[in-house]
Write a protein that holds these residues in place. Structure first.
Motif, PDB file in Angstrom:
ATOM      1  N   UNK A  37       0.836  -1.209   0.000  1.00  0.00           N
ATOM      2  CA  UNK A  37       0.000   0.000   0.000  1.00  0.00           C
ATOM      3  C   UNK A  37       0.869   1.258   0.000  1.00  0.00           C
ATOM      4  N   UNK A  38       1.868   1.308   0.886  1.00  0.00           N
ATOM      5  CA  UNK A  38       2.767   2.469   0.920  1.00  0.00           C
ATOM      6  C   UNK A  38       3.479   2.662  -0.418  1.00  0.00           C
ATOM      7  N   UNK A  39       3.947   1.570  -0.975  1.00  0.00           N
ATOM      8  CA  UNK A  39       4.654   1.647  -2.255  1.00  0.00           C
ATOM      9  C   UNK A  39       3.750   2.185  -3.356  1.00  0.00           C
ATOM     10  N   UNK A  40       2.511   1.725  -3.389  1.00  0.00           N
ATOM     11  CA  UNK A  40       1.569   2.177  -4.413  1.00  0.00           C
ATOM     12  C   UNK A  40       1.265   3.658  -4.265  1.00  0.00           C
ATOM     13  N   UNK A  41       1.063   4.110  -3.044  1.00  0.00           N
ATOM     14  CA  UNK A  41       0.780   5.529  -2.836  1.00  0.00           C
ATOM     15  C   UNK A  41       1.992   6.383  -3.172  1.00  0.00           C
ATOM     16  N   UNK A  42       3.181   5.907  -2.834  1.00  0.00           N
ATOM     17  CA  UNK A  42       4.403   6.645  -3.175  1.00  0.00           C
ATOM     18  C   UNK A  42       4.570   6.759  -4.685  1.00  0.00           C
ATOM     19  N   UNK A  43       4.351   5.673  -5.390  1.00  0.00           N
ATOM     20  CA  UNK A  43       4.604   5.631  -6.837  1.00  0.00           C
ATOM     21  C   UNK A  43       3.495   6.274  -7.672  1.00  0.00           C
ATOM     22  N   UNK A  44       2.248   6.103  -7.254  1.00  0.00           N
ATOM     23  CA  UNK A  44       1.146   6.513  -8.119  1.00  0.00           C
ATOM     24  C   UNK A  44       0.352   7.728  -7.640  1.00  0.00           C
ATOM     25  N   UNK A  45       0.464   8.111  -6.378  1.00  0.00           N
ATOM     26  CA  UNK A  45      -0.318   9.257  -5.899  1.00  0.00           C
ATOM     27  C   UNK A  45       0.563  10.425  -5.479  1.00  0.00           C
ATOM     28  N   UNK A 100      -3.697   0.482  -8.224  1.00  0.00           N
ATOM     29  CA  UNK A 100      -2.250   0.650  -8.044  1.00  0.00           C
ATOM     30  C   UNK A 100      -1.713  -0.395  -7.062  1.00  0.00           C
ATOM     31  N   UNK A 101      -2.435  -0.603  -5.980  1.00  0.00           N
ATOM     32  CA  UNK A 101      -2.041  -1.618  -4.997  1.00  0.00           C
ATOM     33  C   UNK A 101      -2.095  -3.005  -5.643  1.00  0.00           C
ATOM     34  N   UNK A 102      -3.164  -3.282  -6.350  1.00  0.00           N
ATOM     35  CA  UNK A 102      -3.314  -4.573  -7.031  1.00  0.00           C
ATOM     36  C   UNK A 102      -2.169  -4.804  -8.019  1.00  0.00           C
ATOM     37  N   UNK A 103      -1.837  -3.776  -8.796  1.00  0.00           N
ATOM     38  CA  UNK A 103      -0.750  -3.858  -9.772  1.00  0.00           C
ATOM     39  C   UNK A 103       0.565  -4.259  -9.091  1.00  0.00           C
ATOM     40  N   UNK A 104       0.875  -3.604  -7.984  1.00  0.00           N
ATOM     41  CA  UNK A 104       2.138  -3.898  -7.303  1.00  0.00           C
ATOM     42  C   UNK A 104       2.103  -5.221  -6.535  1.00  0.00           C
ATOM     43  N   UNK A 105       0.923  -5.646  -6.106  1.00  0.00           N
ATOM     44  CA  UNK A 105       0.812  -6.882  -5.331  1.00  0.00           C
ATOM     45  C   UNK A 105       0.768  -8.138  -6.210  1.00  0.00           C
ATOM     46  N   UNK A 106       0.424  -7.978  -7.482  1.00  0.00           N
ATOM     47  CA  UNK A 106       0.257  -9.139  -8.359  1.00  0.00           C
ATOM     48  C   UNK A 106       1.431 -10.127  -8.347  1.00  0.00           C
ATOM     49  N   UNK A 107       2.668  -9.677  -8.472  1.00  0.00           N
ATOM     50  CA  UNK A 107       3.759 -10.670  -8.457  1.00  0.00           C
ATOM     51  C   UNK A 107       3.797 -11.482  -7.161  1.00  0.00           C
ATOM     52  N   UNK A 108       3.492 -10.841  -6.035  1.00  0.00           N
ATOM     53  CA  UNK A 108       3.516 -11.557  -4.762  1.00  0.00           C
ATOM     54  C   UNK A 108       2.292 -12.447  -4.584  1.00  0.00           C
TER      55      UNK A 108
END
Length: 192
Positions: A37-45, A100-108
């Motif tokens: 979640x933090x990563x998604x907000x940092x990268x996309x918001x 954005x969270x879903x996008x970053x979480x997909x590999x995991x």
């Protein structure tokens, strides 16, 4: 003091009912999303929202995860005390950040790490789509995110008086009473 440290919470991504923020069913374990979640907000918001505006959004957000699906319990607004923030969140940010969270979480989600290394997460009742499915879904989600972002920025720019902490001067570019001239092509060359 609020215990919310991110704008969106994992439970909001999974259990959104009629707002269906991400392509996850209600049985999905929301805790699998927490680490990104933090990563998604940092990268996309945070790339287009000022730190002060982001902090204000987080501080005014309800500490209880929002719920807009009456079948899952009482309706809980994300911003019960700020109608403008509630509109921004439900119409623009909830789906954008969820994806954005879903996008970053997909590999995991697709690939798990065990003591023997990486493995595909398969069960006896379903078949994993594999790396090709992962790549396809990530590409699709990234395209959706890239296409949605300008709509959010445009909304914020058009409503900069409603959202005074939004860094309109840095993000919106040209002022309201001038026009920007854009060339027909951008070859990236400077000729002297």
């Amino acid at each position: 003091m609020s215990t919310v440290t991110t704008l969106i919470q994992p439970a909001e991504i999974v259990n959104t009912g009629i707002l269906s923020a991400a392509p996850l069913n209600s049985r999905f374990d929301a805790s699998k999303l927490s680490s990104v979640v933090h990563l998604a907000e940092d990268r996309f918001l945070k790339t287009f929202v000022c730190a002060a505006f982001y902090s204000d959004l987080v501080s005014q957000k309800n500490t209880v995860p929002s719920n807009y699906n009456p079948d899952l319990g009482p309706v809980v607004e994300a911003f019960p005390l700020n109608a403008d923030y509630e509109f921004l969140y439900t119409e623009y940010l909830l789906s954008y950040l969820s994806r954005a969270v879903y996008y970053l979480a997909l590999p995991e989600i697709v690939l798990q790490t065990g003591s023997n290394g990486l493995f595909l997460n398969n069960t006896e009742f379903s078949s994993n789509s594999g790396l090709d499915g992962l790549k396809f879904m990530q590409d699709t989600q990234l395209q959706n995110l890239e296409k949605r972002r300008p709509f959010i920025i445009d909304y914020l720019c058009k409503n900069k008086t409603t959202y005074p902490l939004f860094c309109a001067d840095d993000t919106c570019g040209c002022c309201d009473d001038c026009t920007e001239v854009e060339s027909g092509s951008n070859l990236g060359m400077i000729i002297y």
